[in-house]
Design an enzyme around this catalytic site. Sequence first.
Site, PDB file in Angstrom:
ATOM      1  N   ASP A  93       0.821  -1.205   0.000  1.00 24.23           N
ATOM      2  CA  ASP A  93       0.000   0.000   0.000  1.00 24.23           C
ATOM      3  C   ASP A  93       0.859   1.260   0.000  1.00 24.23           C
ATOM      4  OD1 ASP A  93      -2.450  -1.258  -0.049  1.00 24.23           O
ATOM      5  OD2 ASP A  93      -2.807  -1.086   2.105  1.00 24.23           O
TER       6      ASP A  93
ATOM      7  N   TYR B 146       6.748  -9.851   7.156  1.00 24.25           N
ATOM      8  CA  TYR B 146       6.714  -8.412   7.372  1.00 24.25           C
ATOM      9  C   TYR B 146       7.241  -8.098   8.763  1.00 24.25           C
ATOM     10  CZ  TYR B 146       3.637  -7.507   3.326  1.00 24.25           C
ATOM     11  OH  TYR B 146       3.107  -7.398   2.072  1.00 24.25           O
TER      12      TYR B 146
END
Length: 287
Positions: free
Chosen positions: A57, A130
């Site tokens: 994003d 992540y």
Amino acid sequence: MNEQNTHRIRIDLAYDGTPYHGWATQPGLPTVQEAVEAGLATILRQAVNVTVAGRTDAGVHAANQVIHCDVEQTQWQNLMGNRRTRPPEQALVSKLNGVLARQAGAIRILAAEVVPQGFDARFSPISRQYRYRINNGTPDPLTRHFTYQHRRPLSFETMADEIADIQGFYDFGSFCKPRAGATTLRTLHRFDLDVTQECVNVWLAADAFCHHMVRALVGALVQVGDGTRPQGWLQERLANPVRDSHMMLAPALGLILDSVTYPSYDEVTKRAQQTRAKRAPTCWSCD
């Protein structure tokens, strides 16, 4: 392109997501995909479409993102130039970094190699990892673009207890932005944190992530850590996978795609076939 006349190229890259509106190309907006594809078109003298391991994003960073593209064999050999003093892999990394440096300077090509035609950056991975950085002290202006400064004190012991046993196969419907025809079932391999004097790293690894899943999980964990929600609240939401207005996304700037893991190249085609069969084609791993 005819597969017999092309090479499939894997490219590893890192980027600071601050100046970009995410990975995926958007009309009139700067994105990482647009910058990389334009750079490849410049050095290869042909249009290039890339496939990415995970679409990030706006504001999300990557320490090691992976893409693949198909390049005509003649164009691949031409990268060496007339002197042919270095292999095409090295030439691509050097030339593409040179082109990208003229732009925001926020993208760095780490490596390139020829891989089997069955390699798929999106469908072949066995896991993606992540990390989310939260400031643990006085705000540091030098890390402000990739570290979240939470305004309330956090109990790291409470946060660690909240996620101590969360691994395995779950429906993450409470933590995902729904997409038509896409599943929210995922296998979570890792969810833990480490605390240093400078920051708290929240680590998450899974076979894939739905849209907003990482930031929603971190957001819920932070709410438990600062006492906004009672201990056990994240686990309750995991047990009852219904998206509602209680979902809070942690800010994008603290999120970094740390790594993408693939099986051996002998297994990448099989893995890609299995993943395509298991997941709807509209379901992306992204955050």
